[in-house]
Design a protein around this motif. Sequence first.
Motif: not given
Length: 558
Positions: A267-280, A293-297, A304-310
């Motif tokens: 819950t943000t300081i504005q009282g709104e709910v911010s969804e989660g699920g993000f992980f690397y 890889s940035l992912k969301k559950f 799969d949200i984004a990937e980073y590679y060399r």
Amino acid sequence: MKIIFLTDIHGSFNQTAALIYESMADVYIIGGDLIDIPFYGINTAINYHDLQTDLKNLRKKMNREDMILEDFVDNLLDFPNVPDDIADKGTDYQQLTIRARRVMQQKYKVLENMISFKSSSQIFTLPGNYDMDLKYTSLHERDLHLHWHNLGGLKVAGYGGAEVWTAGIPERYIVKYNVGIGINDFNNEMYTFFKAVKPDIIVAHQPAHGIHDRISHIGPSGSPALRSFCENNPVKLCLTGHIHNDWGFTAVEGCVYLNPSNFGEVTTIQGEVSEGGFFYQIEFDSAEMARVSLKKFVNDRIHDIAEYYRKEGKWVEDIIDNERFQARRIGENYDMKVEKYSHIPEIELFKDIKNFFRMFRTLETEARLDELEKAIEVLQGEFTDIAMDVVGSVNMGISQQSSDIDVVLYLRCGQNCRDLYEQCGCYRQAKTKIEEIIGGKYEFEIIDCIDLNVVEQSIVTKNYECEVTQRFVAYRSICRPINYKVIAPIEDILNENIEFRRELEGSIRSYFRIFATTSQHMRSFDKYESRLKSIGIKLPESIRDKIRQYLQVAHPDN
């Protein structure tokens, strides 16, 4: 080596455990904040916070800010002639502080019990500013604060807490953050610890100064000592959290800094709910980081949200799910907008049963899943879109050495094969390639093939009678995906019209009933139970009842 890093779970224990059971990694790192409030009831938490605020103001008025609040209250109540209202507040605060400690320890024990089933992976935790020192909890053996471990030749070390005391948490039990601005590096507890350990991977709750640490209207809030250490030592990876909105991937001076944002809803300081699920998800090839890889559950699905590679010595960003990525970038909820719905009873029962069995996922299961993921990675070079859904014992998580692999194959063949997929050239080509990769190791069978073009068209045109789409809905409701990023856009379109999905699930209900009452399917559950017995696990009666319901077998006592 594969590492999954999630942080700021804020009491979302079920979601955390579900991710651990659904995913595969050698190491899981769960950063603080692990809990949300130190009580079970919000009213008790509010009462404690109010008492804490009043007593903090009194401490300031009496010029005793050199004392932690609990010591100040203990000392205050020893004074003679303390006003009754102050004495009552102090006594209430003492009692609630004891209660808070007990509840926090109970919550950590619950988390430990939930994640302990994943014996095939190493799981570490780090306390944040919402947590007590984990050395006094059931998580003490997983605690990374001021501890280090050797993971496949890489040293990982952690430092928890943050330079802030979170209101509502007992000050006596928090992690002492001896890393503040103004403390030089050589007198800094975190810096001297890391200097002695020489870690390749650092896990900290509070970010490094100037990287993923910006707070609106305040500016940078991170640790100069952490930034200094990472820039002056060969640190490969720095994993942090704490600042939910300043998330991301940043590479500086050879060190990659990651903040995935919050995994638990907040819950943000504005009282709104911010969804989660993000992980690397971080993949190492020997000692070198190969991919991030940035992912969301979300609802047992890993997006799969984004990937980073060399590439040519530089890190390259590839955004896979632009809608979810942009929603997180501007701080908007995306998946919370999707209408909540319940599956038909047969699917709900099957999912409950599967979720129980997968807590005991075997190494043989993980080996087969790993082989399927490698096969898909090879095949992506030859097929534009290819994915699978796993069924059978691999889907349930309790494969044995002799278990075969059964999958549903997803392709975009463009030939409108529908139910004649065995005559499709794309299908035959894919099957041959998969058999070449896997066939020598495991018995392998493709039980169905779905043309995603057909599914997408029928969803857009609302074709209720398309059997290919009906089968797609059935598999997506109960199976485990391989290469979900190919399937996810189709399922997102499907979920835009939940009523249409409900109708399709209704259409397949009779198939479920026929399938569930076959003797082969019944024997499968007997076999799964026998495998649990072999490792000393007794099937709970509640799960046995659900299996009876699912199989439509009457209870013996009825």
